[in-house]
Motif scaffolding. Structure first.
Motif, short mmCIF file in Angstrom:
data_model
loop_
_atom_site.label_atom_id
_atom_site.label_comp_id
_atom_site.label_asym_id
_atom_site.label_seq_id
_atom_site.Cartn_x
_atom_site.Cartn_y
_atom_site.Cartn_z
N ASP A 2 19.83 9.87 49.05
CA ASP A 2 19.94 10.27 47.65
C ASP A 2 20.95 11.39 47.50
OD1 ASP A 2 17.93 8.47 47.06
OD2 ASP A 2 16.35 9.98 47.06
N CYS A 3 21.76 11.31 46.47
CA CYS A 3 22.77 12.32 46.20
C CYS A 3 22.09 13.59 45.68
CB CYS A 3 23.77 11.81 45.17
SG CYS A 3 24.99 13.04 44.67
N PRO A 4 22.38 14.76 46.27
CA PRO A 4 21.76 15.99 45.78
C PRO A 4 22.33 16.47 44.44
CG PRO A 4 23.25 16.48 47.58
CD PRO A 4 23.21 14.99 47.45
N ARG A 30 25.84 14.59 59.04
CA ARG A 30 27.02 13.76 58.79
C ARG A 30 27.52 13.92 57.36
NH1 ARG A 30 26.73 13.63 63.67
NH2 ARG A 30 26.04 11.87 64.89
N PRO A 31 28.83 13.72 57.13
CA PRO A 31 29.33 13.76 55.75
C PRO A 31 29.00 12.45 55.02
CG PRO A 31 31.14 13.41 57.29
CD PRO A 31 29.91 13.63 58.11
N TRP A 32 28.60 12.58 53.75
CA TRP A 32 28.26 11.45 52.89
C TRP A 32 29.05 11.57 51.60
CZ3 TRP A 32 24.63 7.65 54.12
CH2 TRP A 32 23.90 7.88 55.29
N ARG A 33 29.22 10.43 50.90
CA ARG A 33 29.87 10.43 49.61
C ARG A 33 29.05 9.57 48.66
NH1 ARG A 33 34.47 12.17 47.85
NH2 ARG A 33 35.38 12.39 49.91
N SER A 39 30.85 12.75 44.58
CA SER A 39 30.74 14.04 45.26
C SER A 39 30.55 13.82 46.76
CB SER A 39 29.58 14.85 44.68
OG SER A 39 28.38 14.16 44.89
N ARG A 40 30.93 14.83 47.53
CA ARG A 40 30.82 14.75 48.98
C ARG A 40 29.83 15.81 49.44
NH1 ARG A 40 33.88 16.30 53.76
NH2 ARG A 40 34.10 14.48 55.10
N PHE A 41 28.92 15.44 50.35
CA PHE A 41 27.90 16.36 50.82
C PHE A 41 27.52 16.01 52.25
CE2 PHE A 41 25.93 12.76 48.80
CZ PHE A 41 24.88 12.42 49.64
N TYR A 42 26.74 16.87 52.87
CA TYR A 42 26.29 16.67 54.25
C TYR A 42 24.81 16.33 54.26
CZ TYR A 42 30.67 18.74 55.74
OH TYR A 42 32.00 18.99 55.95
N GLY A 43 24.43 15.48 55.18
CA GLY A 43 23.02 15.12 55.30
C GLY A 43 22.77 14.45 56.64
N TRP A 44 21.51 14.34 57.01
CA TRP A 44 21.11 13.67 58.25
C TRP A 44 21.34 12.17 58.11
CZ3 TRP A 44 20.15 16.82 62.15
CH2 TRP A 44 19.72 18.11 61.88
N ARG A 45 21.50 11.51 59.24
CA ARG A 45 21.65 10.06 59.23
C ARG A 45 20.40 9.40 58.68
NH1 ARG A 45 24.30 8.75 64.73
NH2 ARG A 45 22.72 10.23 65.24
#
Length: 124
Positions: A2-4, A30-33, A39-45
């Motif tokens: 889910d996008c924060p 990992r980086p996510w989009r 938007s670009r954010f970081y999160g666990w796999r």
């Protein structure tokens, strides 16, 4: 995932673009989009709730198929894992085949498919 920022569920893995991405990646983040708001954010796999269940080590997918042990061709000590009858899985997204002793998660909650012509993100 889910996008924060917007809460959308249409997120994908983003490419690592800098040294910072590589250094942060050493911790498993990992980086996510987000495809909805870009938007670009970081999160666990894998979300922390599901970390103890079987998941793909490459993409973090939880939607796995059981396969025969003879179909797994990569990894360490294949002959030992086959002879000990470890369960073999195949990732539905990236087609990676692997062994895992973790319990498989059944009945995954899938987000509803958007109807054509409707906004995929529900209004808040």
């Amino acid at each position: 995932m889910d996008c924060p920022i917007c809460g959308g569920q249409r997120c994908r893995r983003s490419r690592r673009r800098s040294v910072r991405d590589l250094v942060v990646g050493l911790s498993g983040v990992r980086p996510w989009r987000c495809r909805t708001c870009e938007s670009r954010f970081y999160g666990w796999r894998v979300p922390a709730v599901y970390i103890r269940h079987t998941h793909c080590s490459r993409c973090g997918n939880l939607d796995l198929q059981r396969i025969g042990r003879e179909h797994v061709t990569e990894g360490w000590f294949l002959w030992l894992r086959r002879s000990l009858h470890f369960p073999a899985y195949r990732c539905a997204l990236c087609r990676y085949r692997f062994f895992s002793l973790r319990p498989q998660l059944r009945g995954l909650p899938h987000p509803p498919e958007p109807v054509r012509g409707q906004d995929p993100v529900p209004p808040r």
